[in-house]
Design a protein around this motif. Structure first.
Motif, short mmCIF file in Angstrom:
data_model
loop_
_atom_site.label_atom_id
_atom_site.label_comp_id
_atom_site.label_asym_id
_atom_site.label_seq_id
_atom_site.Cartn_x
_atom_site.Cartn_y
_atom_site.Cartn_z
N TYR A 1 0.82 -1.23 0.00
CA TYR A 1 0.00 0.00 0.00
C TYR A 1 0.85 1.27 0.00
O TYR A 1 0.31 2.35 -0.18
CB TYR A 1 -0.98 -0.01 1.18
CG TYR A 1 -2.10 -1.02 1.00
CD1 TYR A 1 -3.24 -0.70 0.26
CD2 TYR A 1 -2.01 -2.28 1.54
CE1 TYR A 1 -4.25 -1.62 0.07
CE2 TYR A 1 -3.02 -3.22 1.36
CZ TYR A 1 -4.14 -2.87 0.62
OH TYR A 1 -5.14 -3.79 0.43
N ASP A 2 2.14 1.14 0.22
CA ASP A 2 2.98 2.32 0.06
C ASP A 2 3.08 2.69 -1.42
O ASP A 2 3.37 3.83 -1.76
CB ASP A 2 4.40 2.04 0.59
CG ASP A 2 4.44 2.04 2.11
OD1 ASP A 2 3.57 2.69 2.73
OD2 ASP A 2 5.32 1.38 2.68
N ARG A 3 2.85 1.73 -2.30
CA ARG A 3 2.95 1.98 -3.74
C ARG A 3 1.58 2.08 -4.42
O ARG A 3 1.44 2.74 -5.44
CB ARG A 3 3.73 0.85 -4.41
CG ARG A 3 5.09 0.54 -3.81
CD ARG A 3 5.90 -0.33 -4.74
NE ARG A 3 6.14 0.36 -5.99
CZ ARG A 3 7.13 1.22 -6.19
NH1 ARG A 3 7.98 1.47 -5.24
NH2 ARG A 3 7.26 1.83 -7.34
N CYS A 4 0.60 1.38 -3.89
CA CYS A 4 -0.69 1.25 -4.57
C CYS A 4 -1.39 2.61 -4.69
O CYS A 4 -1.43 3.39 -3.74
CB CYS A 4 -1.56 0.29 -3.76
SG CYS A 4 -3.25 0.14 -4.36
N THR A 5 -1.97 2.86 -5.86
CA THR A 5 -2.71 4.10 -6.09
C THR A 5 -4.22 3.84 -6.18
O THR A 5 -4.98 4.72 -6.56
CB THR A 5 -2.26 4.77 -7.40
OG1 THR A 5 -2.42 3.81 -8.46
CG2 THR A 5 -0.80 5.20 -7.32
N ASN A 6 -4.63 2.61 -5.87
CA ASN A 6 -6.05 2.25 -5.86
C ASN A 6 -6.69 2.39 -7.25
O ASN A 6 -7.85 2.76 -7.36
CB ASN A 6 -6.80 3.12 -4.84
CG ASN A 6 -7.97 2.38 -4.23
OD1 ASN A 6 -7.90 1.16 -4.01
ND2 ASN A 6 -9.05 3.08 -3.97
N CYS A 7 -5.93 2.06 -8.28
CA CYS A 7 -6.45 2.23 -9.64
C CYS A 7 -7.44 1.13 -10.03
O CYS A 7 -8.16 1.27 -11.02
CB CYS A 7 -5.30 2.28 -10.64
SG CYS A 7 -4.52 0.66 -10.91
N MET A 8 -7.46 0.02 -9.34
CA MET A 8 -8.41 -1.08 -9.54
C MET A 8 -8.11 -1.95 -10.77
O MET A 8 -8.94 -2.78 -11.14
CB MET A 8 -9.87 -0.59 -9.65
CG MET A 8 -10.36 0.19 -8.48
SD MET A 8 -10.70 -0.89 -7.07
CE MET A 8 -10.88 0.33 -5.79
#
Ligand code: SF4
Ligand code: SF4
Lengths: 277, 134
Positions: free
Chosen positions: A118-125
């Motif tokens: 989650y330090d990298r994730c941008t929640n783009c799906m």
């Protein structure tokens, strides 16, 4: 297989009231239990171990007399004297206790599943839309989550290749950064390893995810060009195949554009329901 | 009274061959010979997948040294199980890249070198109510 069954906690006790094991015997005992999938706590006075919780507990030790007293507790605690047991017999004994206590069996499933950084994730799906097996979902705040670990296709790292941020790890993968090694700039540049999920659709499903009105949905479906989508999908298949480690059954069954759009809508509806709950 | 040394967690990586067998066996043997208290688990990945409550009790037991694999993977495996490690209380020793000698020495040392990667996500940011895809 159920991942929610409680597990048996095993404690190798060598304190007061028990005879200590020789180092070689301790190693043999612990190794045999680890090889059967169990976790073992080896207690000693020098440093703390994790405190007890509500998990059923099996205490193993060489008890010349009766086992030590236990402070009053609601936790089911079983004692067994292992003085005369060889490592193989020890594993059999533990298996019997595991069955009697109805605790989880280990080894029925290879633990292969995505882990999100989650330090990298941008929640783009993109991962949610791509995954064929319903591994991903969203929480009440519409944040991406891995929810159905055991639906994941063993040895398939395909979703880590669609993630534009290299945020998806498979800790048992052979190479970095998918195995959890640090992500370098060069890794992010390796666009040839990435598959653009929106290309699968010939349209922007993510825009649709953000725009919830019926009007927006109908515009999305009109704009989608099925010939273009098919061509892009074939391109995507070739890229995935070139990566060399995607299981054939995954390649053969990449989601159709309709399936991806359906999943996106479903995910959104469920996120809305979770928010309203 | 002085602080007790950090607790020790050893992962046997049972269900894959990514950790060299000679390394994990030598690390376990060293722990057994040292006479210290430690937790040995068959496979942290499996525990994370089943959200095993043992991970919460391990994460909440104070400073901990973990012999497993890449710190980034271990950090998010605990997080995904709903049992985040405290970034300043965890040191992960990577059995995929270090020697058994290096790991054994670091595990048994009393000082802790916290090394979880720190990024934008706060450890308190835990998921809210879930909504699984069918
Ligand atoms: S594709 Fe990657 S960045 Fe996008 S939501 Fe999934 S994990 Fe996060
Ligand atoms: S955490 Fe790392 S060492 Fe442990 S089981 Fe998973 S991949 Fe193997």
């Amino acid at each position: 297989m159920s991942l929610s069954t409680p597990t048996l906690r095993i404690l190798l006790y060598e304190g007061e009231g028990a005879q200590p094991l020789a180092a070689a015997d301790r190693y043999a005992a612990i190794s045999s239990l680890l090889e059967k999938g169990y976790a073992v706590t080896r207690s000693a006075a020098d440093r703390p171990v994790a405190p007890a919780d509500s998990s059923p507990m099996l205490v193993l030790g060489r008890f010349p007399g009766s086992p030590p007293d236990v402070a009053e507790t609601d936790i089911p605690v079983h004692f067994h004297d292992i003085t005369a047991l060889a490592p193989a017999q020890l594993a059999d004994l533990v298996e019997t206790v595991r069955t009697d206590t109805g605790t989880a069996q280990h080894g029925a499933w290879k633990p292969w599943f995505p882990v999100i950084d989650y330090d990298r994730c941008t929640n783009c799906m993109q991962c949610l839309s791509f995954c064929l097996f319903g591994v991903y979902g969203v929480d009440g705040d519409r944040h991406i989550q891995v929810q159905n670990n055991d639906n994941c296709k063993t040895n398939c790292p395909a979703c880590s290749r669609v993630c534009p941020e290299a945020a998806i790890m498979f800790p048992k993968y052979k190479a970095g950064p998918i195995n959890g090694d640090l992500v370098s700039d060069a890794d992010l540049q390796k666009e040839k390893m990435k598959v653009d999920i929106s290309a699968l659709l010939g349209g922007d499903v993510y825009a649709m995810l953000r725009l919830r009105s019926e009007k927006a949905k109908s515009r999305f479906s009109k704009e989608r060009d099925s010939d273009k989508a098919l061509a892009e999908r074939q391109k995507c298949l070739i890229k995935l195949a070139a990566a060399g480690d995607i299981p054939p059954e995954v390649l053969m069954s990449l989601p159709s554009p309709e399936e991806i759009a359906r999943r996106a809508e479903e995910a959104q509806a469920k996120a809305a329901a979770a928010r309203g709950a | 009274m002085s602080q007790p040394p950090p607790s020790i967690l050893y992962c046997h990586c049972k269900y894959a061959q990514v950790v060299p067998k000679e390394v994990k066996d030598a690390v376990l043997r060293r722990l057994c010979e040292s006479g210290v208290a430690f937790e040995a688990v068959a496979d942290l990945c499996e525990m994370s997948a089943r959200r095993d409550p043992a991970l919460a009790r391990l994460a909440q037991a104070g400073p901990v040294k973990i012999a497993a694999c890449f710190p980034r993977a271990v950090k998010w495996l605990f997080h995904q199980a709903g049992a985040p490690l405290s970034p300043d209380q965890a040191e992960v020793l990577n059995m995929r890249t270090l020697t058994a000698e290096e790991i054994g020495t670091s595990l048994l040392a009393v000082d802790l070198h916290a090394n979880l990667p720190v990024g934008k996500f706060a450890p308190s940011d835990q998921p809210t109510a879930t909504s699984a895809l069918a």
